[in-house]
Enzyme design. Structure first.
Site, PDB file in Angstrom:
ATOM      1  N   CYS A 121      -0.493 -17.068   4.380  1.00  0.00           N
ATOM      2  CA  CYS A 121       0.768 -17.729   3.979  1.00  0.00           C
ATOM      3  C   CYS A 121       1.733 -17.905   5.138  1.00  0.00           C
ATOM      4  O   CYS A 121       2.612 -18.767   5.093  1.00  0.00           O
ATOM      5  CB  CYS A 121       1.445 -16.938   2.869  1.00  0.00           C
ATOM      6  SG  CYS A 121       0.374 -16.697   1.461  1.00  0.00           S
ATOM      7  N   HIS A 270       8.595 -19.608   1.770  1.00  0.00           N
ATOM      8  CA  HIS A 270       7.224 -19.675   1.274  1.00  0.00           C
ATOM      9  C   HIS A 270       7.230 -19.640  -0.257  1.00  0.00           C
ATOM     10  O   HIS A 270       8.026 -18.920  -0.864  1.00  0.00           O
ATOM     11  CB  HIS A 270       6.429 -18.489   1.845  1.00  0.00           C
ATOM     12  CG  HIS A 270       5.068 -18.376   1.251  1.00  0.00           C
ATOM     13  ND1 HIS A 270       4.182 -19.430   1.240  1.00  0.00           N
ATOM     14  CD2 HIS A 270       4.442 -17.344   0.620  1.00  0.00           C
ATOM     15  CE1 HIS A 270       3.072 -19.042   0.646  1.00  0.00           C
ATOM     16  NE2 HIS A 270       3.205 -17.792   0.245  1.00  0.00           N
ATOM     17  N   ASN A 300       1.196 -21.682  -5.537  1.00  0.00           N
ATOM     18  CA  ASN A 300       1.174 -21.173  -4.168  1.00  0.00           C
ATOM     19  C   ASN A 300       0.068 -21.893  -3.392  1.00  0.00           C
ATOM     20  O   ASN A 300      -1.117 -21.715  -3.689  1.00  0.00           O
ATOM     21  CB  ASN A 300       0.937 -19.662  -4.201  1.00  0.00           C
ATOM     22  CG  ASN A 300       0.987 -19.015  -2.827  1.00  0.00           C
ATOM     23  OD1 ASN A 300       1.035 -19.708  -1.811  1.00  0.00           O
ATOM     24  ND2 ASN A 300       0.962 -17.698  -2.795  1.00  0.00           N
TER      25      ASN A 300
HETATM   26  O1  UT7 Z   1       1.359 -15.764  -1.033  1.00  0.00           O
HETATM   27  C1  UT7 Z   1       1.021 -14.476  -0.684  1.00  0.00           C
HETATM   28  C2  UT7 Z   1       1.976 -13.503  -1.210  1.00  0.00           C
HETATM   29  N1  UT7 Z   1       1.769 -13.311  -2.617  1.00  0.00           N
HETATM   30  C3  UT7 Z   1       2.763 -12.873  -3.334  1.00  0.00           C
HETATM   31  O2  UT7 Z   1       3.842 -12.722  -2.804  1.00  0.00           O
HETATM   32  C4  UT7 Z   1       2.544 -12.481  -4.775  1.00  0.00           C
HETATM   33  C5  UT7 Z   1       3.302 -11.215  -5.090  1.00  0.00           C
HETATM   34  N2  UT7 Z   1       3.093 -10.697  -6.431  1.00  0.00           N
HETATM   35  C6  UT7 Z   1       3.448 -11.334  -7.549  1.00  0.00           C
HETATM   36  O3  UT7 Z   1       3.906 -12.456  -7.498  1.00  0.00           O
HETATM   37  C7  UT7 Z   1       3.322 -10.615  -8.858  1.00  0.00           C
HETATM   38  O4  UT7 Z   1       3.013  -9.259  -8.640  1.00  0.00           O
HETATM   39  C8  UT7 Z   1       2.245 -11.231  -9.801  1.00  0.00           C
HETATM   40  C9  UT7 Z   1       2.734 -12.589 -10.311  1.00  0.00           C
HETATM   41  C10 UT7 Z   1       0.933 -11.410  -9.088  1.00  0.00           C
HETATM   42  C11 UT7 Z   1       2.006 -10.344 -11.005  1.00  0.00           C
HETATM   43  O5  UT7 Z   1       3.207 -10.124 -11.691  1.00  0.00           O
HETATM   44  P1  UT7 Z   1       3.614  -8.652 -12.183  1.00  0.00           P
HETATM   45  O6  UT7 Z   1       4.886  -8.796 -12.883  1.00  0.00           O
HETATM   46  O7  UT7 Z   1       3.560  -7.763 -10.978  1.00  0.00           O
HETATM   47  O8  UT7 Z   1       2.480  -8.338 -13.208  1.00  0.00           O
HETATM   48  P2  UT7 Z   1       1.352  -7.191 -13.185  1.00  0.00           P
HETATM   49  O9  UT7 Z   1       0.308  -7.507 -12.155  1.00  0.00           O
HETATM   50  O10 UT7 Z   1       1.990  -5.846 -13.146  1.00  0.00           O
HETATM   51  O11 UT7 Z   1       0.726  -7.375 -14.595  1.00  0.00           O
HETATM   52  C12 UT7 Z   1       1.465  -7.085 -15.787  1.00  0.00           C
HETATM   53  C13 UT7 Z   1       0.580  -7.372 -16.967  1.00  0.00           C
HETATM   54  C14 UT7 Z   1      -0.776  -6.693 -16.868  1.00  0.00           C
HETATM   55  O12 UT7 Z   1      -1.163  -6.305 -18.167  1.00  0.00           O
HETATM   56  P3  UT7 Z   1      -1.012  -4.787 -18.635  1.00  0.00           P
HETATM   57  O13 UT7 Z   1      -1.837  -3.976 -17.670  1.00  0.00           O
HETATM   58  O14 UT7 Z   1       0.461  -4.481 -18.564  1.00  0.00           O
HETATM   59  O15 UT7 Z   1      -1.551  -4.809 -20.021  1.00  0.00           O
HETATM   60  C15 UT7 Z   1      -1.676  -7.804 -16.377  1.00  0.00           C
HETATM   61  O16 UT7 Z   1      -3.026  -7.608 -16.768  1.00  0.00           O
HETATM   62  O17 UT7 Z   1       0.321  -8.785 -17.045  1.00  0.00           O
HETATM   63  C16 UT7 Z   1      -1.094  -9.005 -17.061  1.00  0.00           C
HETATM   64  N3  UT7 Z   1      -1.382 -10.240 -16.355  1.00  0.00           N
HETATM   65  C17 UT7 Z   1      -1.398 -11.428 -16.953  1.00  0.00           C
HETATM   66  N4  UT7 Z   1      -1.182 -11.800 -18.220  1.00  0.00           N
HETATM   67  C18 UT7 Z   1      -1.263 -13.113 -18.500  1.00  0.00           C
HETATM   68  C19 UT7 Z   1      -1.640 -10.400 -15.039  1.00  0.00           C
HETATM   69  N5  UT7 Z   1      -1.831 -11.690 -14.761  1.00  0.00           N
HETATM   70  C20 UT7 Z   1      -1.687 -12.360 -15.933  1.00  0.00           C
HETATM   71  C21 UT7 Z   1      -1.747 -13.724 -16.297  1.00  0.00           C
HETATM   72  N6  UT7 Z   1      -1.538 -14.045 -17.595  1.00  0.00           N
HETATM   73  N7  UT7 Z   1      -2.001 -14.687 -15.399  1.00  0.00           N
END
Ligand code: UT7
Length: 343
Positions: A121, A270, A300
């Site tokens: 990125c 970004h 992204n």
């Molecule tokens: O470009 C390179 C740099 N990248 C970034 O900067 C990305 C940084 N990270 C993020 O943007 C966020 O951490 C994410 C968008 C990837 C994830 O968001 P989050 O609020 O941290 O969610 P999480 O990973 O903690 O997941 C929360 C819940 C989980 O379910 P449980 O374990 O609470 O039951 C996931 O399984 O949401 C679930 N989940 C989804 N649900 C529906 C994860 N992805 C999805 C999805 N749709 N796409």
């Protein structure tokens, strides 16, 4: 004194729009439009068709940037190509772009240097910094810097991969960086890296410590298990570090130029997650109307996000001559970067 300025910008996204609803409907991913919009701000992304390569997307963006600069490919002295989804493992994608630009053909071929940048990125800002130094040193007059990605080919489009696959899209952006005697252009660039977090966002595919580097079946065909084949991300760790490093890189850009944040007209961050950029803007007291965003439409696109954002802002009149523009990125590595530009 020779300055380096951005003489032309270009962008390209493939025509196929994939909405959040399509991810659930067409790919069977257990996700919802509401979840993706609320956690990331993404509403849709573009996927290119099979047969289209990353260098093809880059070619369209590059042609637009060259035209905007009033140049032809043979005016270039160097091509820098930032991508994490290259056409091949090797050689780098810059040589394919060089060939597609027609630089190896005709009566006067020009075999300009063509180099790949592997900083995900942040790759475009690493490239922009390198191009700036090449131009300011007098080594090059015009450098093409491209960021292009074909994520749709290499993400796990199942529920197992949803934390990653719902975020990424395809696209390309390009700048031509040129020499000028005018008092304008890329005032400073800074990059950084913290290899302690290399595995927090990565795609292994192979293990080079193994002999051979992938397992083979009885027929000698390579076998790659899903945990190696697809990108993996520890989203929360990446999120936290992204905010911290982007704030730091932005301040570094301002300090280096004796500029206050309020003097900056446009912030080009970004596009990984709208919430990251909102956090950065809130923390730094930046008014939302100064922060560009297109993550809603493209997701992204890693190395392509900043040139795509800037090229579109220029085309729509949002970015005008004389503006002070800050560009900041963070990504896998971890790596980050910033640049301050007097447009
Ligand atoms: O470009 C390179 C740099 N990248 C970034 O900067 C990305 C940084 N990270 C993020 O943007 C966020 O951490 C994410 C968008 C990837 C994830 O968001 P989050 O609020 O941290 O969610 P999480 O990973 O903690 O997941 C929360 C819940 C989980 O379910 P449980 O374990 O609470 O039951 C996931 O399984 O949401 C679930 N989940 C989804 N649900 C529906 C994860 N992805 C999805 C999805 N749709 N796409």
């Amino acid at each position: 004194m020779t300055n380096a300025f951005i003489s032309g910008t270009g962008s390209y996204v493939p025509p196929r729009v994939v909405t959040n609803a399509d991810l659930a409907k067409d790919y069977g991913i257990d996700t919802t439009h509401e979840w993706i919009v609320q956690r990331t701000g993404i509403e849709e992304r573009r996927f290119s068709e099979p047969g289209v390569m990353t260098s093809d997307l880059a070619l369209e963006a590059s042609k637009q940037a060259l035209e905007a600069a009033g140049l032809v490919p043979t005016d270039l002295d160097m091509i820098l190509f930032a991508t994490l989804s290259p056409d091949m493992c090797f050689p780098g994608t810059a040589v394919f772009l060089q060939r597609k630009l027609g630089l190896c053909e005709g009566e006067t071929p020009k075999f300009v240097g063509a180099m790949d940048i592997r900083n995900q990125c942040s790759g475009f800002l690493y490239g922009l910094g390198t191009a700036t130094s090449m131009v300011k040193s007098g080594a090059c007059k015009h450098v093409l810097v491209v960021g292009a990605e074909t994520h749709s080919a290499a993400i796990d489009m199942t529920t197992r991969g949803r934390t990653v696959s719902t975020l990424f899209g395809d696209g390309a952006g390009a700048f031509v960086v040129s020499a000028t005697d005018e008092d304008r252009g890329i005032r400073s660039w800074h990059v950084g890296a913290d290899g302690r977090f290399a595995e927090k966002l990565c795609m292994r595919v192979w293990d080079i410590a193994k002999r051979p580097y992938v397992d083979l079946d009885e027929e000698g065909n390579g076998k790659v298990p899903p945990e190696m084949l697809w990108p993996h991300m520890d989203g929360k760790v990446v999120f936290r570090h992204a905010i911290e490093r982007m704030c730091g890189a932005l301040l570094q850009a301002c300090w280096a130029n004796g500029v206050e944040l309020k003097d900056v007209d446009l912030f080009c961050f970004h596009q990984a997650n709208k919430r990251i950029n909102e956090y950065v803007a809130n923390t730094m007291g930046i008014p939302p109307e100064k922060v560009l965003s297109n993550i809603e439409r493209y997701g992204n696109t890693t190395a392509a996000t900043i040139p795509l954002l800037v090229a579109e802002a220029e085309r729509t009149g949002r970015l005008e001559r004389g503006m002070k523009v800050a560009m900041v990125a963070f990504g896998s590595g971890f790596t980050w970067g910033s640049a301050l530009v007097d447009w």
